[in-house]
Design a protein around this motif. Structure first.
Motif, PDB file in Angstrom:
ATOM      1  N   THR A 131      21.833  22.851 -71.298  1.00 37.86           N
ATOM      2  CA  THR A 131      21.419  21.967 -70.430  1.00 37.86           C
ATOM      3  C   THR A 131      20.888  20.653 -70.867  1.00 37.86           C
ATOM      4  N   ASN A 132      19.779  20.842 -71.791  1.00 41.12           N
ATOM      5  CA  ASN A 132      19.284  19.473 -72.057  1.00 41.12           C
ATOM      6  C   ASN A 132      19.281  19.267 -73.673  1.00 41.12           C
ATOM      7  N   GLY A 145      25.000  19.896 -70.413  1.00 37.40           N
ATOM      8  CA  GLY A 145      24.575  19.353 -69.198  1.00 37.40           C
ATOM      9  C   GLY A 145      24.430  17.686 -69.386  1.00 37.40           C
ATOM     10  N   ALA A 171      23.415  22.110 -57.618  1.00 39.32           N
ATOM     11  CA  ALA A 171      23.226  23.513 -57.963  1.00 39.32           C
ATOM     12  C   ALA A 171      24.383  23.984 -58.470  1.00 39.32           C
ATOM     13  N   HIS A 172      24.285  24.841 -59.599  1.00 45.90           N
ATOM     14  CA  HIS A 172      25.077  25.205 -60.271  1.00 45.90           C
ATOM     15  C   HIS A 172      25.074  26.998 -60.779  1.00 45.90           C
ATOM     16  N   GLY A 213      24.645  28.033 -63.724  1.00 44.77           N
ATOM     17  CA  GLY A 213      23.701  27.887 -64.950  1.00 44.77           C
ATOM     18  C   GLY A 213      22.266  27.578 -64.744  1.00 44.77           C
ATOM     19  N   LEU A 214      21.843  27.706 -63.495  1.00 47.89           N
ATOM     20  CA  LEU A 214      20.462  27.317 -63.246  1.00 47.89           C
ATOM     21  C   LEU A 214      19.544  28.272 -63.980  1.00 47.89           C
ATOM     22  N   GLN A 215      19.775  29.426 -64.101  1.00 49.04           N
ATOM     23  CA  GLN A 215      18.655  30.487 -64.740  1.00 49.04           C
ATOM     24  C   GLN A 215      18.714  30.142 -66.295  1.00 49.04           C
ATOM     25  N   GLY A 216      19.502  29.483 -66.794  1.00 46.47           N
ATOM     26  CA  GLY A 216      19.067  29.051 -68.462  1.00 46.47           C
ATOM     27  C   GLY A 216      20.419  28.970 -69.257  1.00 46.47           C
ATOM     28  N   SER A 217      20.275  28.484 -70.514  1.00 54.39           N
ATOM     29  CA  SER A 217      21.259  28.423 -71.338  1.00 54.39           C
ATOM     30  C   SER A 217      21.416  29.739 -71.910  1.00 54.39           C
ATOM     31  N   ARG A 229      29.458  33.480 -64.613  1.00 52.65           N
ATOM     32  CA  ARG A 229      28.809  32.368 -64.666  1.00 52.65           C
ATOM     33  C   ARG A 229      29.506  31.200 -65.596  1.00 52.65           C
ATOM     34  N   LEU A 245      30.858  27.542 -64.380  1.00 56.46           N
ATOM     35  CA  LEU A 245      30.442  26.574 -65.039  1.00 56.46           C
ATOM     36  C   LEU A 245      31.523  25.639 -65.427  1.00 56.46           C
TER      37      LEU A 245
END
Length: 282
Positions: free
Chosen positions: A108-109, A160, A201-202, A204-208, A244, A248
């Motif tokens: 994501t980041n 992301g 909201a998608h 992958g919100l639980q993490g990479s 997931r 994505l």
């Protein structure tokens, strides 16, 4: 004389599996090569499984059970092996990257290490810790040699939008990093998609996470905490992360539209002049 590793069967379920495989093979009076000929696998593969260097499969377990008369022991152990934390050597992500035929990554980041430039990697790794920085950067960049293999893995990378706009190392570093991403546009083995802010909201919100697929071996999901890697071959986890990842990919921009957004971020945020060609840093 061939050196035989001494396994501690209590170290992990995979070690226990290897220990039992070797015990039954030796009780049957077979060498690794002889057993391999019986079950249609190489002696080298059997050696790797016996020393907990490779994951067994259901087919291997069934054939070995039949050949060694284990009463189905190895097949019964296999679910435990796949659902347990993998041993230490699997925690070296470079090992997974070098063996995989397909890598699916979602971050994501941050731009993933396999796609980082020297300067970007240096800025990331140097945060709070400048010790041995040259060596640590060299090790990270060395992982990118997998793309130089005769049969490189197919890489799918979902990044992301925040990774494009989070300034790491300054404008020059970010221009170079985004140009690096654009340099893969004509490489069919490296496919980059951006998950834009507008998606909301998608999945992958639980993490990479990274998903590694291999020829003849179970897939592995790899996640990271602070300084700790968490690889698992748990079929339920692999299935969940695969689903997931499909969602994505559906939510992310297409590969051409992702390139347009990357170019826009360069122009808007980091001063790239419209119409200029990105530098190839591959």
């Amino acid at each position: 004389m061939v050196h035989i590793n001494v396994l501690d069967p209590s170290a992990s379920p995979l070690d226990y599996y290897g220990y039992e495989l070797r015990r039954y093979r030796e009780a049957s009076g077979l060498t690794q090569k002889q057993l391999g000929a019986i079950i249609a696998y190489t002696g080298s593969l059997i050696g790797q499984i016996e020393t907990a260097r490779k994951l067994p499969t259901a087919d291997f377990s069934e054939r070995a059970d039949a050949a060694l008369g284990t009463g189905g022991l190895l097949s019964r152990l296999l679910p435990l092996v796949l659902r347990s934390p993998l041993p230490a050597w699997f925690q070296q992500v470079a090992e997974l990257e070098s063996r995989a035929v397909e890598i699916c990554m979602f971050h994501t980041n941050l731009v993933h290490g396999l796609l980082q430039t020297d300067k970007y990697a240096r800025a990331v790794l140097g945060t709070l810790d400048q010790s041995n920085l040259d060596d640590r950067v060299a090790v990270r960049l060395a992982r990118q040699r997998i793309f130089d293999k005769g049969q490189p893995p197919v890489l799918w990378a979902i990044i992301g939008e925040a990774a494009l706009r989070q300034e790491i190392g300054g404008d020059e570093v970010m221009r170079g990093q985004l140009a690096r991403l654009l340099s893969f546009q004509n490489n069919p083995n490296v496919n980059i998609q951006v998950l834009p802010f507008g998606v909301g909201a998608h999945a992958g919100l639980q993490g990479s996470f990274d998903l590694f697929r291999f020829t003849g071996d179970p897939a592995i999901v790899y996640t990271e905490g602070y300084g700790v890697g968490h690889p698992t071959a748990n079929p339920d986890t692999v299935r969940d992360c695969s689903l997931r990842y499909d969602h994505l990919q559906a939510a992310a921009l297409s590969i051409p539209d992702s390139a347009k957004l990357i170019r826009h971020a360069m122009e808007e945020r980091y001063g790239e002049q419209p119409g200029s060609e990105p530098r190839s840093l591959a």
